[in-house]
Design a protein around this motif. Structure first.
Motif, PDB file in Angstrom:
ATOM      1  N   LYS A 185       0.821  -1.191  -0.076  1.00 20.87           N
ATOM      2  CA  LYS A 185       0.025   0.038   0.036  1.00 20.87           C
ATOM      3  C   LYS A 185       0.781   1.328  -0.066  1.00 20.87           C
TER       4      LYS A 185
ATOM      5  N   ASN B 113       0.608   4.016  -2.708  1.00 19.06           N
ATOM      6  CA  ASN B 113       0.293   5.557  -2.278  1.00 19.06           C
ATOM      7  C   ASN B 113       1.339   6.379  -2.876  1.00 19.06           C
TER       8      ASN B 113
ATOM      9  N   LYS C 136      -4.623   3.138  -6.714  1.00 17.45           N
ATOM     10  CA  LYS C 136      -5.310   2.348  -5.868  1.00 17.45           C
ATOM     11  C   LYS C 136      -4.559   0.942  -5.500  1.00 17.45           C
ATOM     12  N   PHE C 137      -4.448   0.447  -4.093  1.00 15.95           N
ATOM     13  CA  PHE C 137      -3.583  -0.859  -3.832  1.00 15.95           C
ATOM     14  C   PHE C 137      -4.250  -1.907  -4.603  1.00 15.95           C
ATOM     15  N   TYR C 138      -5.413  -2.455  -4.573  1.00 18.88           N
ATOM     16  CA  TYR C 138      -5.888  -3.554  -5.134  1.00 18.88           C
ATOM     17  C   TYR C 138      -5.778  -3.536  -6.666  1.00 18.88           C
TER      18      TYR C 138
END
Length: 258
Positions: free
Chosen positions: A163, A167, A172-174
């Motif tokens: 993450k 960031n 977006k992480f996913y």
């Protein structure tokens, strides 16, 4: 300061046992409840083990939870009803479960961290800075190693570091999760973040973030030697959370990293 009435869920787990030991030597806490998923006619530190119920948590100020996602959500439901604060060290949540935690945080104070260590949270901060500073020529991957008893992979800490990379790139992480390998000697960089998890022996925790342009490699790493590192961090989180209004907090908030 008045002592904090503390409940520990998953008290027979590796972290649960360590939390009991650490809390008994910390004058800020009074241990009032210990829970496990199955009823056991047993006492630890003079406290009879119980299950997660309204009655069990009625006299607590803060619940520290190192269990499994299903159990954590069960605790949050009760805590929300009783207006109790919760420190979550559990890992392996799905996106749906993460969303449920966010909803509960509108009613109660929750501090959730994939890792309670000061060093690891500093590592995440540095990971964000590196990711933001490096251009798209640099691909990234994450390595982690834990003891053979740990079931989930990648670890919550590895995902937390992922993450940090996302960031830094304002993504977006996913959307940037790549392949997840288990017990591989080598694993590749990719357009997305690849993870490799090692499960062996009694390793407390090793994490490494790597960035490569093909011309150079940048490594950021952390190694833990003592499990008390995590329990001490969780207790610090409980002290800090005691005065906070409802919301979802992290160790980064506690440490005041900007």
């Amino acid at each position: 300061m008045k002592k904090i009435n503390l409940a520990i869920s998953g008290c027979l787990g590796r972290m649960g046992k360590q939390l009991i030991k650490s809390s008994k030597s910390n004058n800020n806490f009074k241990l009032v409840a210990l829970t496990e998923s199955k009823p056991l006619n047993k006492k630890i530190a003079g406290i009879k083990l119980s299950q997660n119920t309204d009655q069990t948590f009625e006299n607590t100020d803060v619940i520290i939870d190192f269990t499994v996602p299903k159990c954590t959500l069960e605790i949050l439901k009760i805590a929300s009803k009783l207006k109790k604060k919760v420190v979550i060290g559990t890992t392996g949540f799905s996106q749906k479960e993460e969303n449920s935690i966010k909803k509960y945080s509108k009613q109660i104070s929750i501090l959730k961290a994939g890792n309670m260590s000061l060093g690891v949270n500093l590592l995440m901060y540095l990971t964000e800075i590196a990711s933001k500073s490096l251009n798209d020529e640099y691909l990234s991957k994450i390595f982690e190693a834990h003891h053979k008893h740990k079931k989930d992979y990648p670890s919550g800490t590895a995902l937390m570091l992922g993450k940090g990379i996302a960031n830094g790139k304002d993504k977006k992480f996913y959307s940037v999760i790549g392949k997840k390998f288990l017990n591989k000697k080598n694993f590749p960089y990719g357009e997305k973040i690849n993870f490799n998890s090692i499960r062996k022996g009694e390793v407390v925790g090793e994490h490494e973030v790597l960035f490569s342009s093909g011309k150079e490699i940048i490594k950021l790493n952390h190694e833990a030697f003592d499990r008390a590192l995590y329990s001490d961090g969780a207790l610090s989180a409980a002290i800090w959370l005691r005065t906070k209004k409802p919301g979802l907090y992290s160790m980064r908030d506690l440490l005041n990293f900007k």
